[in-house]
Design a protein around this motif. Structure first.
Motif, PDB file in Angstrom:
ATOM      1  N   GLU A  15       0.810  -1.223   0.000  1.00  0.00           N
ATOM      2  CA  GLU A  15       0.000   0.000   0.000  1.00  0.00           C
ATOM      3  C   GLU A  15       0.841   1.271   0.000  1.00  0.00           C
ATOM      4  O   GLU A  15       0.311   2.348  -0.246  1.00  0.00           O
ATOM      5  CB  GLU A  15      -0.922   0.006   1.227  1.00  0.00           C
ATOM      6  N   LYS A  16       2.137   1.146   0.279  1.00  0.00           N
ATOM      7  CA  LYS A  16       2.970   2.357   0.348  1.00  0.00           C
ATOM      8  C   LYS A  16       4.422   2.005   0.037  1.00  0.00           C
ATOM      9  O   LYS A  16       4.806   0.833   0.044  1.00  0.00           O
ATOM     10  CB  LYS A  16       2.854   2.992   1.732  1.00  0.00           C
ATOM     11  N   ALA A  25       5.136   3.523  -8.087  1.00  0.00           N
ATOM     12  CA  ALA A  25       3.742   3.839  -7.783  1.00  0.00           C
ATOM     13  C   ALA A  25       2.876   3.312  -8.913  1.00  0.00           C
ATOM     14  O   ALA A  25       3.114   3.610 -10.084  1.00  0.00           O
ATOM     15  CB  ALA A  25       3.570   5.345  -7.624  1.00  0.00           C
ATOM     16  N   PHE A  26       1.862   2.526  -8.576  1.00  0.00           N
ATOM     17  CA  PHE A  26       1.049   1.878  -9.606  1.00  0.00           C
ATOM     18  C   PHE A  26       0.124   2.873 -10.295  1.00  0.00           C
ATOM     19  O   PHE A  26      -0.687   3.531  -9.660  1.00  0.00           O
ATOM     20  CB  PHE A  26       0.228   0.742  -9.002  1.00  0.00           C
ATOM     21  N   ASN A  27       0.263   2.962 -11.637  1.00  0.00           N
ATOM     22  CA  ASN A  27      -0.639   3.758 -12.459  1.00  0.00           C
ATOM     23  C   ASN A  27      -1.274   2.931 -13.564  1.00  0.00           C
ATOM     24  O   ASN A  27      -2.410   3.175 -13.944  1.00  0.00           O
ATOM     25  CB  ASN A  27       0.109   4.941 -13.097  1.00  0.00           C
ATOM     26  N   GLN A  31       3.544  -1.229 -15.535  1.00  0.00           N
ATOM     27  CA  GLN A  31       4.511  -1.241 -14.432  1.00  0.00           C
ATOM     28  C   GLN A  31       4.795  -2.643 -13.920  1.00  0.00           C
ATOM     29  O   GLN A  31       5.845  -2.877 -13.333  1.00  0.00           O
ATOM     30  CB  GLN A  31       4.014  -0.324 -13.318  1.00  0.00           C
ATOM     31  N   TYR A  50       3.426  -0.119  -5.331  1.00  0.00           N
ATOM     32  CA  TYR A  50       2.491   0.247  -4.267  1.00  0.00           C
ATOM     33  C   TYR A  50       1.287   1.023  -4.815  1.00  0.00           C
ATOM     34  O   TYR A  50       1.365   1.702  -5.835  1.00  0.00           O
ATOM     35  CB  TYR A  50       3.194   1.047  -3.166  1.00  0.00           C
ATOM     36  N   HIS A  51       0.178   0.861  -4.098  1.00  0.00           N
ATOM     37  CA  HIS A  51      -1.068   1.547  -4.430  1.00  0.00           C
ATOM     38  C   HIS A  51      -1.922   1.555  -3.168  1.00  0.00           C
ATOM     39  O   HIS A  51      -1.925   0.579  -2.413  1.00  0.00           O
ATOM     40  CB  HIS A  51      -1.790   0.817  -5.566  1.00  0.00           C
ATOM     41  N   HIS A  52      -2.640   2.644  -2.947  1.00  0.00           N
ATOM     42  CA  HIS A  52      -3.407   2.769  -1.690  1.00  0.00           C
ATOM     43  C   HIS A  52      -4.472   1.686  -1.564  1.00  0.00           C
ATOM     44  O   HIS A  52      -4.863   1.324  -0.452  1.00  0.00           O
ATOM     45  CB  HIS A  52      -4.034   4.163  -1.578  1.00  0.00           C
ATOM     46  N   ASN A  53      -4.955   1.148  -2.690  1.00  0.00           N
ATOM     47  CA  ASN A  53      -5.956   0.075  -2.649  1.00  0.00           C
ATOM     48  C   ASN A  53      -5.262  -1.235  -3.006  1.00  0.00           C
ATOM     49  O   ASN A  53      -5.139  -1.588  -4.180  1.00  0.00           O
ATOM     50  CB  ASN A  53      -7.098   0.371  -3.625  1.00  0.00           C
ATOM     51  N   SER A  56      -7.289  -3.911  -5.036  1.00  0.00           N
ATOM     52  CA  SER A  56      -7.396  -3.562  -6.450  1.00  0.00           C
ATOM     53  C   SER A  56      -6.074  -3.842  -7.175  1.00  0.00           C
ATOM     54  O   SER A  56      -6.072  -4.387  -8.291  1.00  0.00           O
ATOM     55  CB  SER A  56      -7.770  -2.082  -6.595  1.00  0.00           C
ATOM     56  N   LEU A  57      -4.974  -3.489  -6.539  1.00  0.00           N
ATOM     57  CA  LEU A  57      -3.653  -3.741  -7.120  1.00  0.00           C
ATOM     58  C   LEU A  57      -3.447  -5.240  -7.341  1.00  0.00           C
ATOM     59  O   LEU A  57      -2.985  -5.670  -8.409  1.00  0.00           O
ATOM     60  CB  LEU A  57      -2.572  -3.184  -6.190  1.00  0.00           C
TER      61      LEU A  57
END
Length: 199
Positions: A15-16, A25-27, A31, A50-53, A56-57
């Motif tokens: 997540e971070k 950072a996942f976009n 990636q 990393y991704h806040h969700n 979902s990632l």
């Protein structure tokens, strides 16, 4: 957090950012390929996406690769010895892919029985789930469910040679350090979860 091994290096999904690691950072799904290329072609032994969700990632990652499931067992006998197999020049724990309609629990017991030639296993708790990526026609993501099992019989171990298994053998606690020097990172994770191994 998820840790997925690729050529014995770790792709981490979290997540971070993680300090001292290469972080992406996942976009977009590109990636995932970037991270795998870093593990394949650079000195990085761990890369973190990393991704806040996180859910979902993880779903995006699973959908990006061909996903399949396997199951296996960490089996202890009455002497507290652990059942290992030797395949592809490494020590491993018995495991295999789920068949259609099979649950991980059923597959785990079946695979141990088939690969080592024993029966009447006592299925216990799920230890952990490990993940690794391998190439076979394309990149595949395999999740392996690992169960603790007990065995109180005295059957002769018969390695499943048609699956490339040369040895099926009980190993005592004093032999575990030697095993750890010639096994897979995922197997180390499984062994670390068992208190007996850590004593």
């Amino acid at each position: 957090m998820y840790k997925v091994f690729y050529n014995e290096k770790a792709l981490i999904l979290s997540e971070k950012p993680i300090s001292n690691l290469k972080n992406l950072a996942f976009n977009n799904e590109g990636q995932f390929e970037e991270a795998l290329a870093l593990l394949r072609n650079s000195s990085n032994t761990e890369v973190n996406i990393y991704h806040h969700n996180l859910n979902s990632l993880w779903e995006n990652f699973k959908n990006h690769l061909e996903y399949l499931e396997a199951a296996g067992g960490l089996v202890q006998n009455q002497k507290k010895e652990i059942l290992f197999i030797h395949r592809l020049d490494k020590w491993d724990l018995p495991k295999g892919k789920l068949e259609i309609g099979e649950t991980p629990k059923i597959a785990a017991v079946r695979e141990v029985e088939e690969e080592c030639g024993i029966s009447n296993l006592i299925l216990k708790d799920l230890i952990t789930i490990t993940y690794h990526i391998y190439f076979q026609d394309n990149l595949k993501l395999k999740a392996t469910y690992w169960y603790e099992m007990d065995y109180d019989g005295n059957e002769e171990l018969i390695p499943q040679t048609e699956e490339g298994i040369g040895i099926a053998e009980w190993k005592n606690q004093s032999e575990i350090p030697q095993i750890l020097q010639n096994t897979y990172e995922n197997i180390k994770l499984v062994l670390e979860k068992i208190p007996l191994i850590n004593q």
